[in-house]
Motif scaffolding. Structure first.
Motif, short mmCIF file in Angstrom:
data_model
loop_
_atom_site.label_atom_id
_atom_site.label_comp_id
_atom_site.label_asym_id
_atom_site.label_seq_id
_atom_site.Cartn_x
_atom_site.Cartn_y
_atom_site.Cartn_z
N SER A 177 15.73 -13.92 8.61
CA SER A 177 15.33 -13.33 9.98
C SER A 177 13.66 -12.75 10.12
O SER A 177 13.33 -12.75 8.55
N ALA A 178 12.66 -12.86 10.76
CA ALA A 178 11.88 -12.88 11.08
C ALA A 178 10.55 -11.72 11.76
O ALA A 178 10.60 -12.53 13.00
N PRO A 179 11.09 -10.43 11.76
CA PRO A 179 10.66 -9.56 13.00
C PRO A 179 8.79 -9.30 12.98
O PRO A 179 8.36 -9.97 12.19
N ALA A 180 8.30 -9.16 13.59
CA ALA A 180 7.58 -8.81 13.47
C ALA A 180 7.07 -7.65 12.85
O ALA A 180 7.73 -6.46 13.31
N GLN A 181 6.66 -7.95 11.85
CA GLN A 181 6.24 -6.33 10.98
C GLN A 181 4.57 -6.41 10.18
O GLN A 181 4.94 -7.95 10.48
N VAL A 182 4.52 -6.02 9.77
CA VAL A 182 3.97 -5.01 9.03
C VAL A 182 3.87 -4.30 7.36
O VAL A 182 4.95 -4.13 7.15
N ALA A 183 3.17 -5.03 6.03
CA ALA A 183 3.57 -4.61 5.15
C ALA A 183 2.80 -3.47 4.86
O ALA A 183 1.74 -3.04 5.48
N TYR A 184 3.51 -2.25 4.29
CA TYR A 184 3.05 -1.14 4.10
C TYR A 184 2.86 -0.38 2.40
O TYR A 184 3.91 -0.21 1.73
N ILE A 185 1.91 -0.13 2.10
CA ILE A 185 2.12 0.39 1.16
C ILE A 185 1.72 1.83 0.28
O ILE A 185 1.42 3.04 0.69
N ARG A 186 3.26 2.77 0.12
CA ARG A 186 2.70 3.80 -0.50
C ARG A 186 1.83 3.94 -1.29
O ARG A 186 2.70 3.82 -2.50
N GLU A 187 0.78 4.26 -0.89
CA GLU A 187 0.03 4.84 -1.69
C GLU A 187 -0.21 5.80 -3.33
O GLU A 187 -0.63 5.15 -4.26
N ALA A 188 1.09 6.95 -2.30
CA ALA A 188 0.61 7.88 -4.07
C ALA A 188 1.27 7.23 -5.22
O ALA A 188 1.81 7.95 -5.83
N GLU A 189 2.29 6.08 -4.60
CA GLU A 189 3.23 5.69 -5.95
C GLU A 189 2.64 4.05 -6.53
O GLU A 189 2.93 3.24 -7.50
N CYS A 190 1.68 4.19 -5.64
CA CYS A 190 1.06 2.06 -6.44
C CYS A 190 0.57 2.77 -7.22
O CYS A 190 -0.24 3.59 -7.84
N ILE A 191 0.22 1.70 -8.38
CA ILE A 191 -0.10 1.99 -9.37
C ILE A 191 -1.16 0.75 -10.08
O ILE A 191 -1.56 0.33 -10.89
N GLY A 192 -1.82 0.23 -9.20
CA GLY A 192 -2.54 -0.67 -9.15
C GLY A 192 -2.17 -2.06 -9.65
O GLY A 192 -2.82 -2.41 -10.69
N CYS A 193 -1.18 -2.75 -9.76
CA CYS A 193 -0.97 -3.70 -10.74
C CYS A 193 -1.42 -5.19 -10.63
O CYS A 193 -1.82 -6.21 -11.35
N THR A 194 -1.80 -4.86 -9.64
CA THR A 194 -2.59 -6.61 -8.12
C THR A 194 -0.97 -7.74 -8.10
O THR A 194 -1.69 -8.26 -7.70
N LYS A 195 -0.19 -7.66 -9.09
CA LYS A 195 0.74 -8.05 -7.99
C LYS A 195 0.91 -8.45 -6.66
O LYS A 195 1.49 -9.99 -5.97
N CYS A 196 0.95 -7.53 -5.74
CA CYS A 196 1.02 -8.07 -5.15
C CYS A 196 -0.16 -8.16 -4.05
O CYS A 196 0.20 -9.69 -3.83
#
Ligand code: SF4
Ligand code: SF4
Length: 340
Positions: free
Chosen positions: A78-97
């Protein structure tokens, strides 16, 4: 065959099919994007493989191709109307996304927290799986953001806004593909250049020895400047990412885009400088200092000889002093020859 029944004055069949697809580029249809699936449909593939398009898209495709409406394939998810959200405090800046996002909707750089540009995110969720710390989650699309998925537009204005947004997403996807192809070409060219030093490079090196001699200080200065530029770009981007709200306004996004580009350019410039071979150390001219030393020795030996002559020393005592003067003179002559 669907392709035989279709007729349009300006658009190809593939383009018309692609225009009906939601442009999330999510790959749930089994293709690497909407356009490849459009090509597949034009060649007779089933029209029910696109969850983001939903039943509305199946109906539209059936109408365009004059084929029966079929049920959406439940195997495709399924694919609802959605948006990605990055929890910035946990982001390690790996650039994979960033590498996974098909429409360049994620802003950030190596070792810096990342942020999703909400208006550009198609909700494809391709960025979720690659995140090594699971700091990306999909959230329902905010009410003020236009959805690209099918089944939600009701009014003419909503259909038009959705069509514009889909077109924009397609454009971003194509721009990204072009950029990736260009970067790959540049990488290959650089690899080829590294593995095969050209004749021109050799002759240039031979023709410009004095330039090489000057390069180390220039190279070091450039490296230092590149590090400073990178640090400044990082600080600016970091500061803005922290200062701006989530989601950032359109103006803030534009600013973040620009800062992100500046940071990437600074990073590339430093990487290029660091990878470039260290120029050879400047050639000193040993003969220069040796000659000076030899001249001093000659002056000393001559002074000793003169003093001994003035003291009326016997010939056998003067002989070694004369030989020392001869040796010093010969050394100067050979050093002078070598440096000329
Ligand atoms: S949006 Fe539909 S057509 Fe586009 S890639 Fe996803 S499943 Fe395929
Ligand atoms: S941010 Fe994530 S969900 Fe949004 S378009 Fe990019 S990859 Fe897809």
């Amino acid at each position: 065959m669907a392709c035989c029944r279709w007729k349009h004055p300006t658009m190809s069949l593939i383009q018309q099919i692609d225009a009906l697809l939601p442009q999330t580029q999510c790959g749930k249809c089994g293709h690497p994007g909407c356009k490849p699936y459009a090509k597949g449909i034009a060649q007779g593939e089933a029209i029910n493989k696109c969850p983001p398009g939903g039943e509305e898209t199946v109906r539209a495709l059936a109408q365009l191709l004059r084929v029966p409406v079929i049920e959406l394939d439940p195997e495709r998810g399924s694919a609802p109307a959605q948006v990605a959200y990055i929890r910035e405090a946990e982001c390690i800046g790996c650039t994979k996304c960033i590498q996974a996002c098909p429409v360049d909707a994620i802003l950030g750089a190596a070792k810096l927290m990342h942020s999703v540009i909400v208006d550009e995110c198609t909700g494809c969720d391709l960025c979720v799986a690659p995140c090594p710390v699971d700091c990306i989650e999909m959230r329902p699309l905010p009410a003020n953001v236009i959805p690209v998925v099918g089944g939600l537009a009701q009014q003419a204005g909503e259909f038009e806004a959705r069509a514009n947004k889909r077109q924009h997403a397609r454009w971003r996807y194509e721009q990204r593909q072009t950029r990736l192809a260009r970067e790959e070409t540049t990488r290959q060219a650089a690899r080829a250049a590294r593995s095969q030093p050209t004749v021109a490079a050799h002759s240039r090196a031979e023709a410009e020895p004095q330039t090489h001699a000057l390069r180390p200080s220039g190279h070091e200065a450039a490296l230092k400047q590149a590090k400073i530029t990178l640090a400044m770009a990082r600080a600016q981007l970091h500061k803005s990412l922290k200062a701006f709200g989530h989601p950032p306004t359109a103006q803030q996004q534009a600013q973040l885009n620009q800062l992100g580009q500046q940071f990437e350019l600074a990073e590339q410039a430093l990487a290029t400088l660091e990878k470039s071979p260290q120029p050879p150390a400047p050639k000193t001219h040993p003969q220069g200092s040796d000659l000076k030393r030899a001249k001093i020795q000659l002056a000393l030996r001559r002074a000793e000889l003169k003093k001994s002559i003035n003291l009326d020393l016997p010939t056998q005592e003067l002989a070694p002093l004369k030989e020392a003067v001869d040796r010093a003179e010969k050394l100067i002559a050979s050093l002078t020859d070598a440096s000329s």
